[in-house]
Scaffold this motif. Structure first.
Motif, PDB file in Angstrom:
ATOM      1  N   THR A  93       1.471  -9.348 -13.337  1.00  0.00           N
ATOM      2  CA  THR A  93       0.850  -8.128 -13.861  1.00  0.00           C
ATOM      3  C   THR A  93       0.455  -7.270 -12.668  1.00  0.00           C
ATOM      4  O   THR A  93       0.326  -7.764 -11.541  1.00  0.00           O
ATOM      5  N   ALA A  94       0.284  -6.000 -12.949  1.00  0.00           N
ATOM      6  CA  ALA A  94      -0.383  -5.095 -12.004  1.00  0.00           C
ATOM      7  C   ALA A  94      -1.624  -4.623 -12.738  1.00  0.00           C
ATOM      8  O   ALA A  94      -1.535  -3.860 -13.701  1.00  0.00           O
ATOM      9  N   THR A  95      -2.772  -5.142 -12.314  1.00  0.00           N
ATOM     10  CA  THR A  95      -4.020  -4.920 -13.040  1.00  0.00           C
ATOM     11  C   THR A  95      -5.006  -4.197 -12.135  1.00  0.00           C
ATOM     12  O   THR A  95      -5.413  -4.734 -11.098  1.00  0.00           O
ATOM     13  N   ALA A  96      -5.386  -2.992 -12.518  1.00  0.00           N
ATOM     14  CA  ALA A  96      -6.329  -2.210 -11.707  1.00  0.00           C
ATOM     15  C   ALA A  96      -7.691  -2.898 -11.718  1.00  0.00           C
ATOM     16  O   ALA A  96      -8.171  -3.316 -12.776  1.00  0.00           O
ATOM     17  N   THR A  97      -8.327  -3.021 -10.541  1.00  0.00           N
ATOM     18  CA  THR A  97      -9.620  -3.700 -10.474  1.00  0.00           C
ATOM     19  C   THR A  97     -10.693  -2.927 -11.236  1.00  0.00           C
ATOM     20  O   THR A  97     -11.670  -3.521 -11.691  1.00  0.00           O
ATOM     21  N   ASP A  98     -10.519  -1.606 -11.405  1.00  0.00           N
ATOM     22  CA  ASP A  98     -11.506  -0.825 -12.162  1.00  0.00           C
ATOM     23  C   ASP A  98     -11.198  -0.821 -13.665  1.00  0.00           C
ATOM     24  O   ASP A  98     -11.877  -0.158 -14.443  1.00  0.00           O
ATOM     25  N   GLY A  99     -10.149  -1.556 -14.065  1.00  0.00           N
ATOM     26  CA  GLY A  99      -9.827  -1.682 -15.487  1.00  0.00           C
ATOM     27  C   GLY A  99      -9.081  -0.505 -16.080  1.00  0.00           C
ATOM     28  O   GLY A  99      -8.850  -0.462 -17.288  1.00  0.00           O
ATOM     29  N   GLU A 100      -8.677   0.457 -15.250  1.00  0.00           N
ATOM     30  CA  GLU A 100      -8.038   1.657 -15.800  1.00  0.00           C
ATOM     31  C   GLU A 100      -6.674   1.349 -16.417  1.00  0.00           C
ATOM     32  O   GLU A 100      -6.299   1.961 -17.409  1.00  0.00           O
ATOM     33  N   GLU A 121       0.853  -1.183   0.000  1.00  0.00           N
ATOM     34  CA  GLU A 121       0.000   0.000   0.000  1.00  0.00           C
ATOM     35  C   GLU A 121       0.891   1.235   0.000  1.00  0.00           C
ATOM     36  O   GLU A 121       1.796   1.349   0.834  1.00  0.00           O
ATOM     37  N   ILE A 122       0.648   2.127  -0.971  1.00  0.00           N
ATOM     38  CA  ILE A 122       1.451   3.350  -1.060  1.00  0.00           C
ATOM     39  C   ILE A 122       0.550   4.543  -1.321  1.00  0.00           C
ATOM     40  O   ILE A 122      -0.596   4.385  -1.747  1.00  0.00           O
ATOM     41  N   THR A 123       1.089   5.725  -1.073  1.00  0.00           N
ATOM     42  CA  THR A 123       0.406   6.970  -1.407  1.00  0.00           C
ATOM     43  C   THR A 123       1.306   7.770  -2.334  1.00  0.00           C
ATOM     44  O   THR A 123       2.491   7.965  -2.043  1.00  0.00           O
ATOM     45  N   VAL A 124       0.746   8.187  -3.486  1.00  0.00           N
ATOM     46  CA  VAL A 124       1.502   8.988  -4.460  1.00  0.00           C
ATOM     47  C   VAL A 124       0.659  10.198  -4.831  1.00  0.00           C
ATOM     48  O   VAL A 124      -0.511  10.303  -4.448  1.00  0.00           O
ATOM     49  N   LYS A 125       1.267  11.115  -5.584  1.00  0.00           N
ATOM     50  CA  LYS A 125       0.540  12.281  -6.073  1.00  0.00           C
ATOM     51  C   LYS A 125       0.111  12.054  -7.515  1.00  0.00           C
ATOM     52  O   LYS A 125       0.733  11.283  -8.247  1.00  0.00           O
ATOM     53  N   VAL A 126      -0.953  12.760  -7.920  1.00  0.00           N
ATOM     54  CA  VAL A 126      -1.378  12.729  -9.325  1.00  0.00           C
ATOM     55  C   VAL A 126      -0.187  13.117 -10.196  1.00  0.00           C
ATOM     56  O   VAL A 126       0.501  14.097  -9.914  1.00  0.00           O
ATOM     57  N   GLY A 127       0.076  12.350 -11.221  1.00  0.00           N
ATOM     58  CA  GLY A 127       1.200  12.620 -12.114  1.00  0.00           C
ATOM     59  C   GLY A 127       2.443  11.817 -11.773  1.00  0.00           C
ATOM     60  O   GLY A 127       3.367  11.748 -12.582  1.00  0.00           O
ATOM     61  N   ASP A 128       2.466  11.234 -10.562  1.00  0.00           N
ATOM     62  CA  ASP A 128       3.596  10.363 -10.227  1.00  0.00           C
ATOM     63  C   ASP A 128       3.494   9.053 -11.010  1.00  0.00           C
ATOM     64  O   ASP A 128       2.412   8.652 -11.444  1.00  0.00           O
ATOM     65  N   THR A 129       4.634   8.402 -11.164  1.00  0.00           N
ATOM     66  CA  THR A 129       4.692   7.139 -11.890  1.00  0.00           C
ATOM     67  C   THR A 129       5.115   6.034 -10.924  1.00  0.00           C
ATOM     68  O   THR A 129       6.082   6.184 -10.184  1.00  0.00           O
ATOM     69  N   VAL A 130       4.369   4.944 -10.927  1.00  0.00           N
ATOM     70  CA  VAL A 130       4.732   3.784 -10.119  1.00  0.00           C
ATOM     71  C   VAL A 130       5.563   2.840 -10.986  1.00  0.00           C
ATOM     72  O   VAL A 130       5.210   2.568 -12.143  1.00  0.00           O
ATOM     73  N   GLU A 131       6.672   2.379 -10.444  1.00  0.00           N
ATOM     74  CA  GLU A 131       7.523   1.434 -11.167  1.00  0.00           C
ATOM     75  C   GLU A 131       7.620   0.130 -10.366  1.00  0.00           C
ATOM     76  O   GLU A 131       8.182   0.099  -9.275  1.00  0.00           O
ATOM     77  N   TRP A 132       7.040  -0.928 -10.937  1.00  0.00           N
ATOM     78  CA  TRP A 132       7.124  -2.246 -10.315  1.00  0.00           C
ATOM     79  C   TRP A 132       8.353  -2.979 -10.845  1.00  0.00           C
ATOM     80  O   TRP A 132       8.620  -2.973 -12.054  1.00  0.00           O
ATOM     81  N   THR A 133       9.081  -3.623  -9.966  1.00  0.00           N
ATOM     82  CA  THR A 133      10.228  -4.439 -10.360  1.00  0.00           C
ATOM     83  C   THR A 133       9.971  -5.875  -9.919  1.00  0.00           C
ATOM     84  O   THR A 133       9.770  -6.152  -8.732  1.00  0.00           O
ATOM     85  N   ASN A 134       9.961  -6.760 -10.907  1.00  0.00           N
ATOM     86  CA  ASN A 134       9.644  -8.167 -10.655  1.00  0.00           C
ATOM     87  C   ASN A 134      10.933  -8.957 -10.360  1.00  0.00           C
ATOM     88  O   ASN A 134      11.714  -9.246 -11.263  1.00  0.00           O
ATOM     89  N   ASN A 135      11.115  -9.316  -9.090  1.00  0.00           N
ATOM     90  CA  ASN A 135      12.299 -10.074  -8.672  1.00  0.00           C
ATOM     91  C   ASN A 135      12.077 -11.586  -8.714  1.00  0.00           C
ATOM     92  O   ASN A 135      12.947 -12.353  -8.310  1.00  0.00           O
ATOM     93  N   ASP A 136      10.877 -11.983  -9.160  1.00  0.00           N
ATOM     94  CA  ASP A 136      10.535 -13.408  -9.184  1.00  0.00           C
ATOM     95  C   ASP A 136      10.936 -14.061 -10.511  1.00  0.00           C
ATOM     96  O   ASP A 136      11.290 -13.384 -11.476  1.00  0.00           O
ATOM     97  N   PHE A 137      10.834 -15.398 -10.539  1.00  0.00           N
ATOM     98  CA  PHE A 137      11.150 -16.158 -11.747  1.00  0.00           C
ATOM     99  C   PHE A 137       9.901 -16.434 -12.589  1.00  0.00           C
ATOM    100  O   PHE A 137       9.947 -17.193 -13.548  1.00  0.00           O
TER     101      PHE A 137
END
Ligand SMILES: [Cu+2]
Length: 106
Positions: free
Chosen positions: A59-66, A39-55
């Motif tokens: 996906t990062a899939t918004a439940t509202d489909g956005e 759980e994180i808090t960001v500002k409008v216009g910020d970019t989230v960067e996910w890094t997959n350390n798994d093998f």
């Protein structure tokens, strides 16, 4: 004559505003099928960067489909947060993987 003075200054301001809108890049790590932090808090216009350390791929899939971001094994992927609100998301491959992003204005 006055207009010619005005316009270059306005152009500089517009470039400055564009830089501000670009926002920050906020990292989220994926390790052992867990988004961290979940759980994180960001500002409008910020970019989230996910890094997959798994093998395995995630996906990062918004439940509202956005948005629906593919994050292959060993790779990173980014998504800009365009509007304020709370977004819950999950991994389509592993629906038990969930996270939450609070997007606040300004
Ligand atoms: Cu997954």
């Amino acid at each position: 004559m006055r207009m010619r003075w005005c316009c270059p200054a306005f152009g500089a301001l517009a470039i400055f505003a564009g830089a501000a809108i670009a926002g920050a890049v906020v990292p989220i790590a994926i390790t052992d099928l867990v988004f961290s932090p979940a759980e994180i808090t960001v500002k409008v216009g910020d970019t989230v960067e996910w890094t997959n350390n798994d093998f395995v791929d995630h996906t990062a899939t918004a439940t509202d489909g956005e948005w629906d971001v593919a994050i292959p094994s060993g790779k990173s992927a980014m998504q800009q947060m365009a509007k304020a609100g709370t977004i819950t998301y999950f991994c389509r491959v592993h629906p038990g993987m969930t996270g939450k992003i609070h997007v606040v204005s300004g």
